[in-house]
Design an enzyme around this catalytic site. Structure first.
Site, short mmCIF file in Angstrom:
data_model
loop_
_atom_site.label_atom_id
_atom_site.label_comp_id
_atom_site.label_asym_id
_atom_site.label_seq_id
_atom_site.Cartn_x
_atom_site.Cartn_y
_atom_site.Cartn_z
N THR A 67 0.93 -1.09 0.03
CA THR A 67 0.03 0.09 0.03
C THR A 67 0.87 1.27 0.04
O THR A 67 2.08 1.13 0.34
CB THR A 67 -0.80 0.07 1.11
OG1 THR A 67 0.01 0.25 2.32
CG2 THR A 67 -1.58 -1.41 1.40
N GLU A 113 -5.98 -3.87 -0.35
CA GLU A 113 -6.31 -4.89 0.59
C GLU A 113 -7.44 -5.69 0.19
O GLU A 113 -7.82 -6.66 0.60
CB GLU A 113 -6.70 -4.32 1.93
CG GLU A 113 -5.49 -3.68 2.88
CD GLU A 113 -5.23 -2.20 2.36
OE1 GLU A 113 -5.70 -1.71 1.24
OE2 GLU A 113 -4.56 -1.68 3.27
N LYS A 164 -15.45 17.73 11.26
CA LYS A 164 -16.44 17.82 11.85
C LYS A 164 -16.87 19.15 12.38
O LYS A 164 -15.95 20.03 13.14
CB LYS A 164 -16.20 16.92 13.35
CG LYS A 164 -17.57 16.16 13.72
CD LYS A 164 -17.39 15.23 14.80
CE LYS A 164 -18.44 14.60 14.98
NZ LYS A 164 -18.31 13.62 16.22
N TRP A 222 -20.89 16.16 10.56
CA TRP A 222 -20.08 15.78 9.70
C TRP A 222 -20.30 16.38 8.41
O TRP A 222 -21.32 16.45 7.91
CB TRP A 222 -19.65 14.23 9.49
CG TRP A 222 -19.41 13.45 10.68
CD1 TRP A 222 -19.15 14.03 11.72
CD2 TRP A 222 -18.82 12.25 10.75
NE1 TRP A 222 -18.75 13.23 12.70
CE2 TRP A 222 -18.28 12.01 12.13
CE3 TRP A 222 -18.70 11.08 9.83
CZ2 TRP A 222 -17.93 10.79 12.60
CZ3 TRP A 222 -18.30 10.05 10.40
CH2 TRP A 222 -17.66 9.77 11.76
#
Ligand code: AMP
Length: 542
Positions: free
Chosen positions: A186, A331, A439, A444
């Protein structure tokens, strides 16, 4: 009582055997590093993959030994895909866009024995070969007479000389389908990179699922152009699904600019292409500037980062090309969701269809997903509640290669690090990476929504939304913007552009014009770096 069916392991070698037997004449076309176009067939891929397998045997490589590649999308890379994994070794694709020091760290961590590289990357190998502790053989992916002279790379040989002396007959070994087949690190924005280690079984199941009609819908009638690199999550599994279906493959090599990609699509009659939004942005600009249209392209899968609505509209309305918005991760091999419409959506207005298309899509069979709140409580699929997205399935990692600190799984689920909503029809929409969530006053704000509106403005080339500390609201969004060359737009004009598009409190407090937004090795915006760059920034009126 067990079923009485043949117990045949799912092995990658079976894909190239199948393609050779049933689609032997199917074409593989590559733009080479040398600049010319190379074309041959699945029959040739199969026979040269067997030569690769023999060459690895001659080097006395053991089962599961790693063979690294540092290469563009092209036919020799494809032969390594099948020859390395098919013979029981592990194909380790390296990302050349990483820093050379990081590449060296990754090669040593993976304990690669052989390193095959395109001649483009000679300078990288020259810079790192002294630091490589496990590599015994260096192979340049070129003809013998193109081998770089006086490179200083020990024992360097050309790929053509290496495999050329080997027979093209080989009996692929049979082994446990759970054996490792390939690996990919990754990008690792924090700490050292981590590797997903794929198995033959996971790769084969992923290839089956990826080819399904509501996934990438691949067939022997298609010509696929993977612009997504073969060094990043196996080009989304396309080489495997293509061999499984007999799909023609077209490889762009190093020429990723809009003009070269467009020309390849036209000259090779590409029906299906796959890539990240930045690549398509370059191609669409080239097409608009030169008044071009497609004659064969039917659909394009776009993923890796959120696909801006303006891009979906351009493909769909201007060029009649269907956009399949897709989401996944290294993944996850990588496919998780693909956005294809259901029957019930067919009658919707194009505006309402667009609302669906913007989402990252429905899970493909094999991938299970859920969203949870910070206490791990599952959230409803109502399209409004959002939470951390967790996934499980047979092509999702159970652990990282040589991982320290235990399995990443939570009760058997892999936490993706993405925050999402899921609607009653199962369409998932990413709102943020969890570390990028903003936030404000307890609510959010989706940075992706804020960015999508900015890039829909004709003067904006790229935009990144980040949260900045605020004494009353905790955090407020601001937007960093790169203008298109020669275009002008002011802070006030851009803020006015948000009117009526999102709630007032979600509109960014400020616009910061920047020359560039830092991008990582796989083309994703690096907001941590951007935050560092803007660390002295103060919100207006504070
Ligand atoms: P990588 O492992 O480098 O392929 O990165 C995976 C991450 O890319 C995901 O966890 C998402 O954060 C992001 N990503 C991939 N596809 C999309 C998409 N269609 N929309 C938004 N983010 C995406």
């Amino acid at each position: 009582m067990l079923g009485l069916m043949q117990n045949q392991p799912l092995l990658i070698s079976s894909l190239i055997d199948f393609a050779e037997r049933h689609h032997g004449g199917g074409e593989i076309v590559s733009r080479r590093v040398e600049g010319d176009i190379h074309r041959y067939t699945y029959k040739d891929v199969a026979s040269r993959s067997r030569q690769v397998a023999n060459a690895l045997d001659a080097m006395k490589l053991a089962f599961s030994d790693r063979v690294a590649t540092l290469a563009w999308n092209g036919y020799r890379h494809l032969e390594l895909y099948f020859g390395v994994s098919g013979s029981g070794r592990v194909l380790h694709t390296l990302n050349p866009r990483l820093h050379p020091e990081q590449i060296a760290w990754i090669v040593n961590h993976a304990e690669d024995q052989v390193l095959c590289f395109d001649t483009t990357f000679v300078p990288i190998i020259q810079a790192i070969h002294k630091h490589l502790t496990t590599v015994k053989h260096f192979v340049a992916l070129c003809d013998a007479d193109k081998l770089p002279a006086d490179s200083g790379i020990p024992g360097l040989q050309s790929y053509e000389a290496w495999i050329g002396q080997q027979p093209d007959t080989y009996r692929w070994p049979e082994f446990d389908e759970n054996s490792a087949s390939s690996m990919c690190y990754t990008s690792g924005t924090t700490g050292n990179p981590k590797a997903a280690l794929y198995s033959h079984r996971s790769t084969m199941l992923h290839a089956f699922a990826g080819a399904l009609p509501d996934a990438l819908n691949m067939s022997a009638r298609d010509a696929v152009l993977p612009v997504v690199p073969m060094f990043h999550v196996n080009a989304w599994g396309l080489p495997y699904s293509a061999a499984m279906t007999g799909c023609k493959m077209v490889f762009p090599g190093p020429a990723m600019d809009g003009k070269s990609i467009f020309e390849l699509i036209e000259s090779e009659k590409v029906s299906f292409a796959a890539g990240v939004p930045t690549v398509w942005q370059m191609m669409l600009s080239h097409m608009a500037a030169n008044d071009l249209t497609f004659s064969t392209l039917k659909r394009t899968v776009i993923g890796g980062s959120a696909c801006p609505p303006a891009m979906i509209t351009a493909f769909n309305d201007q060029y009649g090309v269907e956009v399949l918005h897709a989401w996944g991760m290294t993944e996850m091999s990588p496919l998780g969701t693909v956005c294809t419409l259901k029957n019930k959506h067919q009658a919707l207005s194009s505006e309402d269809k667009m609302k669906v298309r913007l989402k990252q899509g429905r899970a493909i069979f094999g991938v299970d997903m859920k969203i949870v709140d910070p206490d791990g409580k599952e959230q409803p699929w109502d399209g409004k509640a959002f939470g951390d997205l967790l996934v499980k399935g047979p092509w999702i990692i159970a652990d990282y290669f040589k991982a320290e600190g235990g399995s990443p799984l939570v009760d058997g689920w892999f936490p993706t690090g993405d925050v999402a909503t899921i609607d009653p029809d199962g369409y998932m929409q990413i709102t943020d990476r969890s570390k990028d969530v903003i936030k404000s006053g307890g609510e959010w704000i989706s940075s992706i929504d804020v960015e999508n509106i900015a890039v829909a403005h004709p003067a904006v080339a790229m935009a990144a939304c980040i949260g900045v500390k605020h004494p009353k609201w905790d955090e407020r969004p601001i937007i960093a913007v790169v203008r298109k060359p020669g275009a002008t737009v002011t802070r006030e004009e851009l803020l006015a552009f948000y009117e009526g598009k999102i709630a007032k409190w979600q509109v960014p407090d400020d616009v910061v014009f920047v020359d560039a937004i830092p991008l990582g090795g796989t083309g994703k915006m690096q907001k941590t770096k951007l935050r560092e760059q803007l660390k002295d920034y103060v919100l207006p009126g504070i």
